[in-house]
Scaffold this active site. Structure first.
Site, PDB file in Angstrom:
ATOM      1  N   ARG A   1      -4.526  10.012   7.907  1.00  0.00           N
ATOM      2  CA  ARG A   1      -4.517   8.939   8.892  1.00  0.00           C
ATOM      3  C   ARG A   1      -3.205   9.055   9.678  1.00  0.00           C
ATOM      4  O   ARG A   1      -2.219   9.620   9.194  1.00  0.00           O
ATOM      5  CB  ARG A   1      -4.587   7.567   8.218  1.00  0.00           C
ATOM      6  CG  ARG A   1      -5.839   7.342   7.370  1.00  0.00           C
ATOM      7  CD  ARG A   1      -5.807   5.963   6.727  1.00  0.00           C
ATOM      8  NE  ARG A   1      -7.000   5.678   5.939  1.00  0.00           N
ATOM      9  CZ  ARG A   1      -7.119   5.901   4.631  1.00  0.00           C
ATOM     10  NH1 ARG A   1      -6.082   6.419   3.979  1.00  0.00           N
ATOM     11  NH2 ARG A   1      -8.231   5.617   3.992  1.00  0.00           N
TER      12      ARG A   1
ATOM     13  N   LYS B   1      -3.496   3.527   2.574  1.00  0.00           N
ATOM     14  CA  LYS B   1      -4.347   2.342   2.661  1.00  0.00           C
ATOM     15  C   LYS B   1      -4.668   1.819   1.263  1.00  0.00           C
ATOM     16  O   LYS B   1      -4.879   2.586   0.335  1.00  0.00           O
ATOM     17  CB  LYS B   1      -5.644   2.700   3.401  1.00  0.00           C
ATOM     18  CG  LYS B   1      -6.465   1.497   3.818  1.00  0.00           C
ATOM     19  CD  LYS B   1      -7.631   1.947   4.681  1.00  0.00           C
ATOM     20  CE  LYS B   1      -8.458   0.750   5.140  1.00  0.00           C
ATOM     21  NZ  LYS B   1      -9.590   1.172   5.998  1.00  0.00           N
TER      22      LYS B   1
ATOM     23  N   HIS C   1      -7.757  10.173  14.635  1.00  0.00           N
ATOM     24  CA  HIS C   1      -8.668   9.933  13.505  1.00  0.00           C
ATOM     25  C   HIS C   1      -9.855  10.890  13.525  1.00  0.00           C
ATOM     26  O   HIS C   1     -10.456  11.149  12.480  1.00  0.00           O
ATOM     27  CB  HIS C   1      -9.148   8.486  13.520  1.00  0.00           C
ATOM     28  CG  HIS C   1      -9.400   7.932  12.147  1.00  0.00           C
ATOM     29  ND1 HIS C   1      -8.393   7.662  11.243  1.00  0.00           N
ATOM     30  CD2 HIS C   1     -10.558   7.621  11.498  1.00  0.00           C
ATOM     31  CE1 HIS C   1      -8.907   7.198  10.123  1.00  0.00           C
ATOM     32  NE2 HIS C   1     -10.219   7.173  10.249  1.00  0.00           N
TER      33      HIS C   1
ATOM     34  N   ARG D   1      -9.275  13.723  11.201  1.00  0.00           N
ATOM     35  CA  ARG D   1      -9.548  13.372   9.796  1.00  0.00           C
ATOM     36  C   ARG D   1     -11.045  13.450   9.517  1.00  0.00           C
ATOM     37  O   ARG D   1     -11.471  13.990   8.497  1.00  0.00           O
ATOM     38  CB  ARG D   1      -9.000  11.967   9.523  1.00  0.00           C
ATOM     39  CG  ARG D   1      -9.328  11.396   8.150  1.00  0.00           C
ATOM     40  CD  ARG D   1      -8.637  10.045   8.002  1.00  0.00           C
ATOM     41  NE  ARG D   1      -9.206   9.208   6.951  1.00  0.00           N
ATOM     42  CZ  ARG D   1      -8.826   9.233   5.683  1.00  0.00           C
ATOM     43  NH1 ARG D   1      -7.897  10.088   5.278  1.00  0.00           N
ATOM     44  NH2 ARG D   1      -9.377   8.418   4.791  1.00  0.00           N
TER      45      ARG D   1
ATOM     46  N   HIS E   1     -10.578   7.559  -0.451  1.00  0.00           N
ATOM     47  CA  HIS E   1     -11.606   6.513  -0.429  1.00  0.00           C
ATOM     48  C   HIS E   1     -11.787   5.913  -1.817  1.00  0.00           C
ATOM     49  O   HIS E   1     -11.753   6.625  -2.816  1.00  0.00           O
ATOM     50  CB  HIS E   1     -12.951   7.082   0.041  1.00  0.00           C
ATOM     51  CG  HIS E   1     -12.978   7.426   1.505  1.00  0.00           C
ATOM     52  ND1 HIS E   1     -13.927   8.248   2.064  1.00  0.00           N
ATOM     53  CD2 HIS E   1     -12.163   7.039   2.515  1.00  0.00           C
ATOM     54  CE1 HIS E   1     -13.709   8.354   3.361  1.00  0.00           C
ATOM     55  NE2 HIS E   1     -12.639   7.640   3.659  1.00  0.00           N
TER      56      HIS E   1
ATOM     57  N   TYR F   1     -20.291  11.076   5.924  1.00  0.00           N
ATOM     58  CA  TYR F   1     -20.124  12.404   6.517  1.00  0.00           C
ATOM     59  C   TYR F   1     -21.339  13.295   6.277  1.00  0.00           C
ATOM     60  O   TYR F   1     -21.501  14.303   6.975  1.00  0.00           O
ATOM     61  CB  TYR F   1     -18.857  13.067   5.969  1.00  0.00           C
ATOM     62  CG  TYR F   1     -17.607  12.314   6.350  1.00  0.00           C
ATOM     63  CD1 TYR F   1     -17.137  12.322   7.663  1.00  0.00           C
ATOM     64  CD2 TYR F   1     -16.899  11.560   5.417  1.00  0.00           C
ATOM     65  CE1 TYR F   1     -16.003  11.608   8.030  1.00  0.00           C
ATOM     66  CE2 TYR F   1     -15.763  10.840   5.772  1.00  0.00           C
ATOM     67  CZ  TYR F   1     -15.329  10.869   7.076  1.00  0.00           C
ATOM     68  OH  TYR F   1     -14.214  10.155   7.448  1.00  0.00           O
TER      69      TYR F   1
END
Length: 357
Positions: free
Chosen positions: A216, A241, A305, A308, A331, A340
């Site tokens: 990120r 995050k 982004h 990524r 994640h 994805y």
């Protein structure tokens, strides 16, 4: 169960009897009902306009981020005018105490000020659901995005629920339905072209790291010199995050560029530094990616982004297990990573188009 404690009051006692199957607990000395979303909603509906419900003991606090101190003094020190309403000091203090990320603070302050300035003559504490709904309708008429509207709701709820300690006061405020947009991806050849077209070594390293480590933008800017582990070929990402640390891949190609970059620029603490040794700005990174994509003659608008997203998609297309990709991206759930699979083309190539049969 939902436990309910209250000071003796005939009106409150009468309303509690109207709740679904209330019972008395001798052990905890309080009334309780079954903990369901419907029952929780009824608690707030039943006492609306009669009593404030303090749910601090019931609701979990947002996790504290162990990041660098959040500096929002700029909002305190602004030159103020009488014609504009500013967020109360208590709002700023609560953001600092909860140590929200700086970007979150900026968003909350901006959105809440826009809301209260829509009703300049009404005390903030007296604004009701009706005023909030009217304001949200105005945003919809202005074609604001679902994300923008959700941020507005969050900033309003933060004031009443966190600052004023009135949890779930606006429990029934409608939110826009979640948008299920697919991630935007560019090809590996286009990314390589962006790097080739970028003569500035610092800019080339930024493009390369964003893609090759699936970073990120904020994670890239927080990287320190010691976070590049050339012996294990890993990138250490701290306080990402959800306050998580993780490792990602270090590309041999990017490592060679980083060594040249280090000799030229000699950063002191952060891997990428701006003026006076401070962290590089988010706007600068966006501009670097935009310029690189234009030089590579990529027609679509490319954002940091997207690199990524491309990293994750290309790994999936190369047969990497989705659980490894989840770990590399940081994640919490594979459900987030599974999106994805909808943009990876390796499975589609196995399907023959009926027109070509």
């Amino acid at each position: 169960m939902i436990g309910i404690q209250f000071y003796p009051d005939k009106v409150i006692q009468a309303l509690i009897k109207e709740l679904p199957n209330p019972k008395w607990s001798k052990e905890f000395a309080m009334v309780y009902i079954i903990n369901t979303a419907k029952n929780l909603n009824q608690v707030f509906e039943k006492f609306r306009g009669v009593a404030w419900v303090n749910g601090n003991s019931f609701f979990k606090e947002k996790p504290i981020r162990d990041n660098e101190p959040v500096d929002i003094n700029w909002y305190r020190n602004r030159i103020k005018t009488k014609s504009y309403r500013y967020v109360p000091e208590a709002y700023l203090t609560k953001l600092e105490l909860k140590r929200y990320a700086l970007n979150t603070c900026k968003t909350y302050i901006s959105q809440f000020e826009k809301f209260i300035n829509q009703y300049p003559n009404c005390p903030i504490i007296e604004l009701s659901e009706q005023e909030i709904r009217t304001y949200l309708q105005l945003l919809i008429q202005q074609n604001k995005s679902n994300s923008y509207i959700n941020q507005t709701i969050n900033s309003i709820k933060f004031y009443y629920e966190a600052v004023m300690e009135m949890p779930n006061r606006f429990y029934n405020i409608e939110r826009p339905r979640k948008e299920h947009k697919l991630p935007q991806v560019i090809s590996k050849e286009e990314i390589q072209s962006m790097m080739i077209c970028t003569n500035n070594m610092k800019h080339r390293c930024i493009v390369g790291l964003l893609y090759s480590a699936g970073l990120r933008r904020s994670e890239l800017l927080n990287l320190q010199l010691t976070d590049i582990d050339s012996k294990r070929m890993l990138v250490y990402i701290r306080n990402a995050k959800n306050n998580k640390d993780r490792y990602s891949l270090l590309s041999e190609t990017v490592l060679k560029d980083l060594r040249i970059y280090y000799k030229q620029w000699k950063p002191k603490k952060y891997l990428f530094e701006g003026m006076l040794g401070k962290k590089y700005s988010t706007e600068s990174v966006a501009k670097i990616i935009r310029n690189a994509s234009e030089k590579a003659k990529i027609i679509r608008k490319v954002t940091p982004h997207m690199l990524r997203h491309s990293f994750a998609t290309h790994l999936l297309e190369n047969g990497t297990d989705i659980r490894y990709i989840q770990t590399l991206l940081g994640h919490s759930s594979t459900k987030t990573t599974e999106i994805y699979t909808q943009v990876a083309v390796h499975n589609f190539k196995l399907i023959r188009n009926p027109l070509d049969l």
